[in-house]
Design an enzyme around this catalytic site. Structure first.
Site, mmCIF file in Angstrom:
data_model
loop_
_atom_site.group_PDB
_atom_site.id
_atom_site.type_symbol
_atom_site.label_atom_id
_atom_site.label_comp_id
_atom_site.label_asym_id
_atom_site.label_seq_id
_atom_site.Cartn_x
_atom_site.Cartn_y
_atom_site.Cartn_z
ATOM 1 N N HIS A 114 -42.027 18.785 -18.111
ATOM 2 C CA HIS A 114 -40.709 18.225 -17.789
ATOM 3 C C HIS A 114 -39.606 19.289 -17.692
ATOM 4 C CE1 HIS A 114 -42.427 14.338 -17.954
ATOM 5 N NE2 HIS A 114 -42.201 14.013 -19.188
ATOM 6 N N HIS B 174 -36.995 9.036 -16.434
ATOM 7 C CA HIS B 174 -37.855 8.786 -17.597
ATOM 8 C C HIS B 174 -37.342 7.608 -18.431
ATOM 9 C CE1 HIS B 174 -40.611 9.762 -20.851
ATOM 10 N NE2 HIS B 174 -41.089 10.773 -20.156
ATOM 11 N N GLU C 93 -42.882 6.446 -14.263
ATOM 12 C CA GLU C 93 -42.245 7.666 -13.761
ATOM 13 C C GLU C 93 -42.820 7.977 -12.385
ATOM 14 O OE1 GLU C 93 -42.853 10.702 -16.949
ATOM 15 O OE2 GLU C 93 -43.326 8.929 -18.103
HETATM 16 C C1 BGC Z 1 -45.541 12.484 -20.649
HETATM 17 C C2 BGC Z 1 -45.957 12.360 -22.099
HETATM 18 C C3 BGC Z 1 -44.843 12.898 -22.947
HETATM 19 C C4 BGC Z 1 -43.605 12.118 -22.642
HETATM 20 C C5 BGC Z 1 -42.431 12.654 -23.376
HETATM 21 C C6 BGC Z 1 -44.356 11.623 -20.452
HETATM 22 O O1 BGC Z 1 -43.942 11.669 -19.136
HETATM 23 O O2 BGC Z 1 -46.560 12.203 -19.754
HETATM 24 O O3 BGC Z 1 -47.146 13.039 -22.368
HETATM 25 O O4 BGC Z 1 -45.143 12.837 -24.310
HETATM 26 O O5 BGC Z 1 -43.312 12.109 -21.274
HETATM 27 O O6 BGC Z 1 -41.577 11.663 -23.696
#
Ligand code: BGC
Length: 347
Positions: free
Chosen positions: A106, A176, A310
């Site tokens: 991310h 998210h 997402e």
């Molecule tokens: C990921 C997870 C991660 C989370 C964080 C998701 O998009 O795939 O593995 O822990 O985001 O909040």
């Protein structure tokens, strides 16, 4: 639609943060922060007319700065994982921040979710923009990026992403938000359907192996027909073990904003979410790593207390050779749109 705003706080490094409220003719509203382009609240009537806030978020800016989980934020420059933090474009290797076990996740330690964006708004919507300099979290290329939110009178939230670069780079932008169509409690009874016949297989660190799994051969992961999110979540399936629940990229059968990618429905509230997107994949994340914490208005959040849908390019797409490629080059313009449309079934 009406846009109002108020100061939301000052970041630890002294930047003012504003909260915007977009209210439609039905009185349903979305609250957005210029910190991380965050969807902080999304409030609409359930089937009996009770106004319900169906996204997870915090009361204070400090919590957004200090807590993990990316609640409601736009993540980037590259959403999801890049193996070993190694980005190779045109034979040139770039080392990105490694912030998730051995991988980049991310956008790194301080991704787009932890930045204050510039805001421009009118009665149609709000555009957040920022300049992400070359070298930020290790990425090549100066990137000019914008995220536009529109909130319609029909309770549709449209998110439009654009980006341009001056050198080849990797871009993958998503939102998210954790949806809980009851406003609190578990989401395991929510019914979910995803128009995908395959997922990208993960290793135990949730990084794609490069292989695809046919959902016809893997009932635990299969959402081609609607089923409760929790029905199969404890099945001893290696994919579920790797993600500690759902944390997988679904390969959409036919992306496009006029086609349904996924549908989430809560029988308890009667609220439905329909997701449409131009992006090729959607990460289904059942909030497995969301540790217990206090959210907005004293509501306690727990693991499995939200569902993230997402919309995205496939994780680690460059190293794994997945198409379409998420490489953005000078002269090109990234354009992606995702719509979350809400309705409530009248009893
Ligand atoms: C990921 C997870 C991660 C989370 C964080 C998701 O998009 O795939 O593995 O822990 O985001 O909040």
């Amino acid at each position: 639609m009406e846009v109002t705003h108020r100061p939301f706080g000052v970041t630890k490094d002294g930047q003012s943060v504003t909260e915007f409220r977009l209210t439609n003719r039905q009185g349903a509203y979305v609250k957005l922060l210029d910190y991380g382009c965050t969807v902080r609240s999304l409030v609409l009537p359930d089937a009996v007319g009770k106004m319900t806030d169906i996204v997870l978020g915090y009361d204070t800016l400090r919590e957004y700065e200090e807590r993990d989980g990316y609640l409601g934020a736009v993540v980037g420059r590259f959403a999801n994982r890049i193996g070993g933090g190694k980005l190779v474009i045109d034979g040139q290797e770039y080392l990105l921040a490694v912030n998730d076990g051995p991988n980049h996740l991310h956008g790194g330690f301080r991704g787009f979710d932890r930045r204050v964006w510039k805001a421009d708004w009118n009665e149609k919507g709000i555009t957040f923009s920022r300049f992400s300099p070359e070298g930020e979290e290790g990425y090549p290329g100066n990137l000019q990026v914008a995220v536009r939110y529109e909130w319609s009178d029909e309770n549709e939230l449209t998110i439009h992403y654009t980006a341009e670069t001056d050198a080849a780079t990797a871009v993958n932008l998503t939102n998210h938000s954790y949806f809980n169509l009851n406003g609190s409690g578990s989401v395991l009874e929510h019914l979910l359907q995803i128009n995908a016949d395959q997922i990208t297989e993960n290793d135990p660190d949730c990084l794609p192996t490069g292989r695809f799994i046919e959902l016809a051969d893997c009932p635990a992961m299969d959402f081609r027909t609607a089923k409760p999110v929790g029905r199969d979540i404890e099945i001893p399936d290696q994919n579920l073990r790797n993600g500690k629940g759902y944390d997988h990229n679904y390969v959409l059968r036919s992306p496009g904003i006029d086609r349904e990618a996924a549908r989430l429905y809560s029988p308890a509230s009667g609220i439905t979410l329909v997701c449409r997107t131009t992006q090729p994949g959607v990460q289904l994340y059942s909030a497995n790593f969301l540790t217990e914490r206090c959210g907005k208005n004293g509501v306690i959040y727990y693991p499995r207390g939200g569902v993230c849908l997402e919309t995205q390019h496939f994780p680690d797409a460059i190293a794994k050779g997945f198409v379409p490629s998420p490489i953005l080059r000078p002269g090109e313009r990234l354009e992606e749109t995702t719509i979350y449309a809400f309705s409530s079934e009248k009893p």
